[in-house]
Write a protein that holds these residues in place. Structure first.
Motif, PDB file in Angstrom:
ATOM      1  N   ARG A   8      16.718 -32.710  34.893  1.00 44.41           N
ATOM      2  CA  ARG A   8      17.394 -33.425  33.822  1.00 44.41           C
ATOM      3  C   ARG A   8      16.387 -33.818  32.743  1.00 44.41           C
ATOM      4  N   LEU A   9      16.728 -33.527  31.466  1.00 44.10           N
ATOM      5  CA  LEU A   9      15.874 -33.877  30.344  1.00 44.10           C
ATOM      6  C   LEU A   9      16.683 -34.680  29.337  1.00 44.10           C
ATOM      7  N   GLY A  10      16.091 -35.764  28.833  1.00 44.75           N
ATOM      8  CA  GLY A  10      16.780 -36.575  27.847  1.00 44.75           C
ATOM      9  C   GLY A  10      15.845 -37.054  26.758  1.00 44.75           C
ATOM     10  N   GLY A  11      16.158 -36.693  25.518  1.00 47.85           N
ATOM     11  CA  GLY A  11      15.397 -37.162  24.371  1.00 47.85           C
ATOM     12  C   GLY A  11      16.349 -37.734  23.336  1.00 47.85           C
ATOM     13  N   ALA A  12      15.788 -38.363  22.313  1.00 48.17           N
ATOM     14  CA  ALA A  12      16.629 -38.938  21.261  1.00 48.17           C
ATOM     15  C   ALA A  12      15.829 -39.017  19.972  1.00 48.17           C
ATOM     16  N   GLY A  13      16.447 -38.589  18.860  1.00 50.56           N
ATOM     17  CA  GLY A  13      15.758 -38.642  17.570  1.00 50.56           C
ATOM     18  C   GLY A  13      14.458 -37.857  17.623  1.00 50.56           C
ATOM     19  N   ASP A  14      13.343 -38.515  17.242  1.00 51.59           N
ATOM     20  CA  ASP A  14      12.051 -37.845  17.299  1.00 51.59           C
ATOM     21  C   ASP A  14      11.349 -38.059  18.626  1.00 51.59           C
TER      22      ASP A  14
END
Length: 518
Positions: free
Chosen positions: A134-140
């Motif tokens: 599972r990978l989670g990023g947001a914006g920069d």
């Protein structure tokens, strides 16, 4: 695409084997003298889950290094998560290889508020045979996993990305790659899919990018919530025989590089499902073994906004808009109109359309050519598939090498209606009597209505015994009238007459056959 990092004490120096051995083993090694440090196998050892960078979570004890083989395969009755995110100001982590084999295990790479993200760099391969990545990023704030020698996801694997999440390196997927929440396949490489890849977005400003060369033999599904546009940008893409590309919702599949070559099935399943182009050289190529299926679904218009080269079958059961900047569409296969659907070919921005000698347009629906300055058909136009009607809107020209194909039977006949333009028919007129139907004296069949000029060079009538003769003419169209019918033969003679198909070359009473029908 490495992230800025701060070096942790665990990664600052090469480890002595004693740091990762049990007490008894350390004592034994001490008696043998110092041994050089090297790659070892490291296994997850915490049933409750925990952080990658905590040494006591591993067996032997110690944080994995860039040459170590990492196994996340600890059996557990309950799910557990190996977390990769900011730890003591550290955001970069590494391994030689990573293998996840436990269905209850999750490797989670997540950004942390206030920092640039998290990165796991794998020098060799990453393999998930069972379990979850599972990978989670947001914006920069990026969540990034890359494997120099590629990633393999087995049939029992689930890989899920969200936001600014990136997978780097070649990928072979037989499980489920869920990118509905956003994400990217980063850099160069190949995506080989035999499982399910599902992609989507929450709105027009968020999209999923597949920057790889893609070979799809499984299901590649693009979705978007109702009321939003989901955009997916793909690189060079080949849909293999047996593969399915499915566009659901108000989705936009944007093509770069050479575009999409289809040997399987491409489904445009919902209203405003669109195949479009980023690069001017991209195109949608439907090979001879390919099917493009515009499904009726919830109605609305499906759009192909790039050059279409069709050598296979296009099933148009929902309205189609064929568009694109200076797109030179070519049909050398079959375009089948169904359910009264409309195929609109727009001439905006220099769009053109060619139906080649092997191309066929048939079925029941409307061909809207009003946006084109001209349309020349070198192939076959065949209303119905026992039986149907094609409405032509705009100007149409059947060339000298074209074929106009009608069927007539006891239950009905095919028909063409020209509306809002003019039609010139040259080439071959083919009339097929089907299901053993034989007309009676005076039977009239209106084949074409509208502003029509007919100048056929060849006439074929199939499916009748010899002896029939017809009058071909009409005012403002084309009408076939049976004016001479052979006498009813004896039973034995009748069997002989109906035993085969005859081609009747009419030599007399062809009013309007050459030139405008009268």
């Amino acid at each position: 695409m490495p992230l800025p990092s701060t070096t942790s004490p665990q990664r600052a120096a090469r480890r002595h084997p004693c740091r990762r051995a049990r007490v008894a083993v350390c004592a034994a090694l001490a008696t043998l003298g110092a041994m050089p440090a090297g790659a070892i196998t490291v296994a997850w050892d915490q049933a409750g889950g925990g952080h990658w960078a905590l040494a006591t979570n591993w067996s032997p004890v110690g944080v994995p290094g860039p040459a170590d083989d990492v196994f996340i395969s600890m059996a557990s009755a309950s799910p557990y998560t190996v977390l990769v995110n900011r730890y003591n100001n550290q955001v970069q982590f590494s391994a030689g290889s990573v293998k996840i084999t436990q269905p209850n295990a999750t490797l989670s790479v997540q950004y942390t508020s206030g920092v640039s993200g998290a990165e796991l760099a794998v020098a060799d391969t990453l393999a998930v045979t069972a379990g979850t990545l599972r990978l989670g990023g947001a914006g920069d704030k990026m969540a990034y996993v890359h494997a120099d020698n590629g990633m393999t996801f087995g049939v029992d694997a689930l890989v899920r990305t969200q936001g600014n999440a990136r997978l780097g390196g070649s990928i072979a997927n037989s499980g489920m790659l869920d990118m509905n929440g956003g994400g990217y396949l980063d850099g160069t490489g190949t995506l080989e899919n035999q499982g399910l890849v599902t992609l989507g977005a929450l709105g027009a400003s968020i999209y999923t990018a597949i920057g790889h060369t893609t070979l799809n033999g499984g299901t590649f599904e693009v979705t978007a919530p109702v009321g939003n546009y989901g955009q997916v940008a793909i690189g060079a893409f080949t849909n293999l025989h047996g593969g399915t590309v499915r566009l659901q919702g108000t989705t936009r599949l944007r093509m770069t590089q050479s575009g999409l070559v289809n040997h399987g099935v491409v489904e445009l399943a919902d209203d405003r499902a669109t195949v479009t182009v980023v690069s001017g050289t991209s195109r949608l190529v439907n090979a001879a073994d390919g099917l493009i299926d515009l499904q009726a679904g919830n109605g609305g218009v499906r759009t192909i906004n790039t050059t279409l080269e069709n050598a296979g079958v296009m099933e148009v059961a929902a309205d189609l808009l064929l568009n694109g900047y200076q797109a030179a569409h070519v049909n050398s296969g079959r375009i089948h109109l169904a359910n009264g659907a409309t195929a609109t070919i727009s001439g905006v921005s220099g769009t053109s359309f060619t139906n080649t000698a092997t191309g066929r347009i048939d079925g029941h629906g409307t061909l809207d050519l009003r946006g084109l300055p001209s349309f020349v058909d070198h192939g076959t136009l065949a209303p119905g598939n026992s039986f149907g009607r094609i409405d032509i809107l705009g100007n149409y020209h059947q060339a000298a090498d074209g074929v106009l194909d009608f069927e007539i039977g006891a239950d009905g006949q095919d028909q063409i209606v020209v509306d809002g333009g003019t039609a010139l028919f040259e080439g071959t007129l083919r009339i097929r009597f089907v299901d053993g139907f034989a007309p009676s004296q005076g039977d009239t069949f209106e084949l074409i209505s509208g502003a029509v000029t007919a100048s056929f060079s060849q006439l074929e009538v199939l499916g009748l015994a010899p002896g029939y003769d017809f009058d071909l003419g009409g005012d403002g169209g084309l009408v076939l009238v049976a004016i001479e019918v052979p006498p009813v033969p004896e039973p034995g003679q009748l069997a002989l007459l109906l035993a085969g198909l005859a081609v009747v070359g009419w030599q007399t009473r062809h009013r309007g056959f050459a030139g405008t029908p009268d």
